[in-house]
Design a protein around this motif. Sequence first.
Motif, short mmCIF file in Angstrom:
data_model
loop_
_atom_site.label_atom_id
_atom_site.label_comp_id
_atom_site.label_asym_id
_atom_site.label_seq_id
_atom_site.Cartn_x
_atom_site.Cartn_y
_atom_site.Cartn_z
N LEU A 68 60.75 6.27 49.18
CA LEU A 68 60.99 7.07 50.48
C LEU A 68 61.69 8.18 50.38
N GLU A 69 62.77 8.41 49.21
CA GLU A 69 63.39 9.73 49.00
C GLU A 69 62.34 10.81 48.58
N GLN A 70 61.57 10.40 47.79
CA GLN A 70 60.68 11.49 47.26
C GLN A 70 59.49 11.68 48.34
N CYS A 71 59.07 10.80 49.14
CA CYS A 71 58.17 10.78 50.14
C CYS A 71 58.74 11.94 51.25
N LYS A 72 60.04 11.71 51.66
CA LYS A 72 60.62 12.49 52.60
C LYS A 72 60.72 14.24 51.91
N ASP A 73 61.23 14.21 50.68
CA ASP A 73 61.19 15.46 50.07
C ASP A 73 59.77 16.26 50.18
N CYS A 74 58.91 15.42 49.83
CA CYS A 74 57.53 16.18 50.01
C CYS A 74 57.11 16.63 51.29
N VAL A 93 51.27 20.68 61.53
CA VAL A 93 52.77 20.48 61.61
C VAL A 93 52.75 19.04 62.28
N ALA A 94 51.91 18.77 63.27
CA ALA A 94 52.00 17.42 63.96
C ALA A 94 51.48 16.45 63.09
N GLU A 95 50.82 16.65 62.27
CA GLU A 95 50.03 15.65 61.06
C GLU A 95 51.24 15.56 60.21
N VAL A 96 52.15 16.28 59.68
CA VAL A 96 53.09 16.20 58.90
C VAL A 96 54.16 15.34 59.62
N LEU A 97 54.60 15.45 60.81
CA LEU A 97 55.69 15.06 61.63
C LEU A 97 55.31 13.51 61.77
N ALA A 103 56.69 7.01 57.86
CA ALA A 103 57.36 6.69 56.62
C ALA A 103 58.71 5.93 57.09
N PHE A 104 59.01 6.49 58.09
CA PHE A 104 60.67 5.93 58.30
C PHE A 104 61.09 5.17 59.52
N HIS A 105 59.58 4.87 60.32
CA HIS A 105 59.75 4.02 61.54
C HIS A 105 58.56 3.03 61.55
N GLY A 106 57.87 2.84 60.65
CA GLY A 106 57.05 2.15 60.46
C GLY A 106 55.78 2.19 61.19
#
Length: 106
Positions: A68-74, A93-97, A103-106
Amino acid sequence: ALGSGHICIAEILMSLGDVYAAVGNWQRQVEVLRRACVIIEKECGADHPDVAEVLLRLGEAYRERGDLEQCKDCLDQALRVRERNHGSDDLGVAEVLAALAAAFHG
């Protein structure tokens, strides 16, 4: 002949990354997408829209691997590139959000 750093090679690597994702081989997907990202950044610049696309795919691959750390960085990088290119109201932008939320809220 195309060299290993040609933009067409990056496109092939991105397609290969899609194949690895389809079969669940996240490690190989990460490897080929990282190579693609290096090529695209070198050939097109770090703020090119294709950089955001490959970073989004990389983030999703890292999420699947549980990193998840690398996920968030990318995904954070992809978000910055898309916002610079298209503004904050863009669907990209919405797609990335959405990917960050997944990734972080299931």
